[in-house]
Scaffold this active site. Structure first.
Site, mmCIF file in Angstrom:
data_model
loop_
_atom_site.group_PDB
_atom_site.id
_atom_site.type_symbol
_atom_site.label_atom_id
_atom_site.label_comp_id
_atom_site.label_asym_id
_atom_site.label_seq_id
_atom_site.Cartn_x
_atom_site.Cartn_y
_atom_site.Cartn_z
ATOM 1 N N SER A 177 -1.890 -4.133 -6.051
ATOM 2 C CA SER A 177 -1.940 -5.346 -6.857
ATOM 3 C C SER A 177 -2.265 -6.553 -5.981
ATOM 4 O O SER A 177 -1.651 -6.751 -4.926
ATOM 5 C CB SER A 177 -0.569 -5.519 -7.531
ATOM 6 O OG SER A 177 -0.574 -6.674 -8.315
ATOM 7 N N GLY A 194 0.816 -1.212 0.000
ATOM 8 C CA GLY A 194 0.000 0.000 0.000
ATOM 9 C C GLY A 194 0.843 1.252 0.000
ATOM 10 O O GLY A 194 1.098 1.850 1.048
ATOM 11 N N GLU A 230 13.764 -4.751 -4.716
ATOM 12 C CA GLU A 230 12.960 -5.245 -5.825
ATOM 13 C C GLU A 230 13.808 -5.570 -7.057
ATOM 14 O O GLU A 230 13.410 -6.336 -7.906
ATOM 15 C CB GLU A 230 11.883 -4.213 -6.184
ATOM 16 C CG GLU A 230 10.774 -4.787 -7.046
ATOM 17 C CD GLU A 230 9.558 -3.865 -7.126
ATOM 18 O OE1 GLU A 230 9.717 -2.668 -6.891
ATOM 19 O OE2 GLU A 230 8.473 -4.371 -7.429
#
Lengths: 392, 352
Positions: free
Chosen positions: A163, A129, A246
């Site tokens: 997502s 979020g 990531e």
């Protein structure tokens, strides 16, 4: 300078491939080849658990937390073999790649105990979020509020582009906890359980008809006081640390999925005769070259151990792959012709290539738009002056 | 994962970059442009003092050993300065052909002169060159530094020969060339005696492989230099009260150049490494590298002019040296479309 992996790494590759191929030929053969992230969520949660049982779920984590302490090369190889075997994308990608490493780096012992075993076992699915309707590219301008009240955090506001929130168990939320603060100051990073009355999730129907992304509304949503990672006000630091996790490991796996898409396109071009068109041949060759260069760019990035200097291959990677894939989608439609514009007999469900054409429009937006990427490259990579900022 | 330079490779790069930056100055290059496109002092210093001219040629053939990765590192450094040297025709195309396809006697007779720089060789390739006994006939229009060569390595698609430039039946016509740092000559052969290389197929394959990679590396160096110079200008030039590099319309174009250059860098060293390792990917990689790096250099050089504004259009500024070199690199040794067609043939499974 060498192109390949070591013999030991290649042996590891074989081990990965053998296990993945056996699973995809056995109990999980029904999910092999699924490319849509929203398809068969229940079966894919079972697959997460299977990965966890066999200790293939988070191989880069320490052994004590359910990982294998795998080297960077091994993680890259696993990701590559995973995609090559036609295994669908991880529904707990956020948990394994982002939440877990963030907890390992910044979490307390108690928090690690609480969350890591569930993520490693494939039973605790996380979503992220960060973005809000008013905080997209300008991520630091989040307005979702958090306040401490009777030993609990109470959260109000809205997140967007969460997502897979609709199939997740937990969400990490960047909240503004200091009244009147602006930008990256005064933010706190909270872990919240989704199944509660204060959190409502609504799917966002996308241009391809699918709904992978959501709006997540917080109305007096609650979590215990010790749900924060780091300290109060550390939210931006934690969020930026998380985004740094990531990159890298999943790149070659992602490219293997691109390989599958390009192979499907080449086969389609041969089948319908488009491959005889010299202009299409040029574009297919460009696509092939672009994909190969992505691979060797990623290998340069992963081989680089000197982190004191700006790594140009790493800095340009996002815009490179996103633009490549968007171009591939356009080429796919030129190859298919009008046959790509109809989905006879379906509601509004698209095969891989037309879906690629539609979905790839998101690739150049999420995770930093192409415009933001160019700013980053110009400012960090080339040392050009920063964009002047408005006084908000 | 070791797709990075070894210490030795990094050192070769530092040495070569320092040498060309110090010596291949704009002033010296322009002097060479007004003559035959060769800075003689630079050529002699490179071949005889720096000790890097034999790189990429096996020690058994009198070279310094090492491979195309190291050769690419040197070509990249030379390309960054748009150095006026016959390196491509003489040390790369011709020397590689002789090293790979010449007999031991031919190597011993020819390579020392090429590597010392005392003999400049030109590479003449045309599919229409024919041999009638020992006599060669045909012509090639675009022989780089052909007007300065004493020796030609002549190849058709199947044959390879050595032809002295002053031999009978050889006519060399220097051509006014857009890129004056590597001017062309037309070489016409009329029953000119040629000495066949022992293994023509090996000679042609090695010359072209190395040529594609070296010219791609040169383009990479040129592209990076064009970007670096434009970035420096973007930071110092002020308009509307701001450095022009702070405007997105400007900085985003520079970012786009960096994105292409990073891919070109991957392309060049992938191709060089693939050839050195004998990888299956080598055949595709050399075409990818040549076409991609050439286009990248042209994109960067064109933007170098545009982003410098009026000064970039002057003869005095060096932007046109890059621009003309970039254009020449796009055309030579097969244009981008030809190279991509080779790639298309491979990926569509049509390769013979």
């Amino acid at each position: 300078m060498k192109l390949g992996f070591s013999a030991a790494d290649e042996a590891f590759r074989q081990e990965c491939a053998d296990w993945l191929n056996a699973e995809m030929a056995g109990e999980f053969r029904d999910i092999k080849g699924i490319t849509k992230l929203t398809a068969s969520p229940e079966r894919r949660k079972e697959w997460e658990q299977r990965l966890g049982e066999a200790k293939w779920g988070c191989i880069g984590w320490p052994v004590e937390w359910g990982g294998r302490n795998a080297t960077l090369a091994q993680q890259v190889i696993f990701a590559e073999e995973y995609a090559r075997a036609g295994v669908p994308g991880r529904v707990n990608h956020i948990g394994v790649e982002l939440a877990g490493p963030t907890l390992l780096a910044f979490g307390t012992e108690e928090q690690k105990q609480r969350f890591l075993p569930g993520i490693a076992a494939g039973k605790t699915i996380f979503c992220q979020g960060f973005s809000e309707p008013g905080a997209g590219s300008d991520l630091a301008s989040v307005r979702t509020k958090g306040r401490l009240e009777n030993g609990e955090w109470v959260v109000n506001g809205q997140k967007i582009w969460t997502s897979l929130a609709h199939i997740s168990d937990w969400i990490f939320v960047v909240t503004r906890t200091e009244e009147g603060s602006k930008g990256p100051k005064g933010l706190t990073f909270l872990m919240m359980e989704i199944d509660q009355p204060g959190i409502e999730i609504r799917g966002i129907k996308q241009i391809n008809g699918d709904a992978e992304f959501n709006e997540t509304f917080f109305t007096d949503a609650r979590c215990p006081a010790d749900s924060l990672i780091g300290a109060v006000g550390d939210g931006w630091k934690i969020a930026m640390g998380l985004l740094a996790f990531e990159r890298g490991v999943s790149t070659l796996g992602q490219q293997m999925a691109f390989r599958n898409e390009l192979d499907e396109l080449i086969a389609a071009a041969k089948a319908n005769g488009a491959a005889n068109n010299p202009l299409i041949r040029q574009r297919l060759a460009k696509a092939e070259i672009g994909l190969r260069l992505m691979r060797y760019g990623a290998l340069r990035m992963l081989s680089n151990t000197d982190h004191s200097k700006i790594d140009g291959a790493a800095l340009t990677y996002k815009i490179q792959w996103a633009t490549w894939r968007r171009n591939l989608g356009e080429l796919a439609m030129d190859v298919l012709g009008q046959a790509g514009e109809v989905a006879e007999g379906s509601e509004y469900e698209w095969d891989t290539l037309p879906n690629l054409f539609l979905y790839s429009r998101a690739d150049t937006i999420y995770g930093g738009t192409n415009q933001i990427q160019r700013n980053l490259i110009a400012e960090r990579g080339l040392g050009l002056p920063r964009e002047p900022r408005g006084d908000v | 994962m070791e797709f990075v330079f070894t210490e030795e490779q990094a050192m070769i790069g530092e040495t070569a970059r320092a040498f060309f930056a110090e010596n291949a100055t704009s002033e010296r290059t322009r002097k060479a442009m007004a003559a035959d496109g060769i800075d003689r002092d630079l050529w002699t210093a490179f071949c005889q003092e720096l000790g890097l001219s034999g790189i990429g040629i096996p020690e058994s053939a009198g070279g310094a050993g090492l491979g195309l990765v190291e050769l690419a590192i040197i070509a990249e450094a030379a390309g960054a300065q748009v150095a006026a040297l016959p390196m491509l025709g003489s040390l790369v195309l011709s020397a590689q052909a002789i090293a790979a396809g010449g007999s031991a006697e031919q190597q011993a007779a020819r390579l020392p002169g090429l590597l010392s720089g005392e003999v400049v060789a030109g590479y003449v390739h045309d599919a229409g060159i024919t041999a009638d006994g020992a006599g060669l006939s045909g012509s090639a229009g675009f022989v780089a530094h052909g007007g300065s060569a004493q020796l030609f390595v002549v190849t058709s698609n199947t044959g390879a020969w050595l032809v002295p430039a002053d031999g009978p039946g050889v006519t060399v016509t220097p051509l006014t060339s857009m890129d004056q740092t590597r001017p062309y000559a037309r070489v016409t052969l009329a029953d000119a005696p040629g000495e066949p290389l022992a293994d023509p197929a090996a000679a042609i394959a090695a010359a072209h492989r190395a040529g594609f990679v070296a010219v791609a590396a040169e383009a990479l160096g040129g592209a990076q230099a064009a970007l670096d110079r434009t970035v420096a200008y973007a930071r110092e030039r002020v308009q509307f009260g701001r450095p022009i590099g702070s405007f997105q319309a400007y900085k985003h174009r520079l970012a786009d150049l960096m994105i292409e250059i990073e891919q070109a860098r991957s392309a060049v060293y992938w191709a060089a490494c693939a050839v050195d390792e004998g990888s299956d990917e080598a055949a595709l990689a050399v075409h990818a590298a040549k076409s991609f790096a050439a286009d990248t250099f042209f994109l960067c050089a064109g933007n170098m002019i545009q982003l410098h504004g009026g000064i970039g259009f002057t003869w005095e500024h060096d932007a046109h040296l890059s621009f003309k070199r970039a254009r020449a690199i796009q055309s030579m040794l097969g244009n981008g479309e030809w190279h991509r067609e080779q790639v298309a043939t491979m990926i569509l499974g049509e390769a013979a």
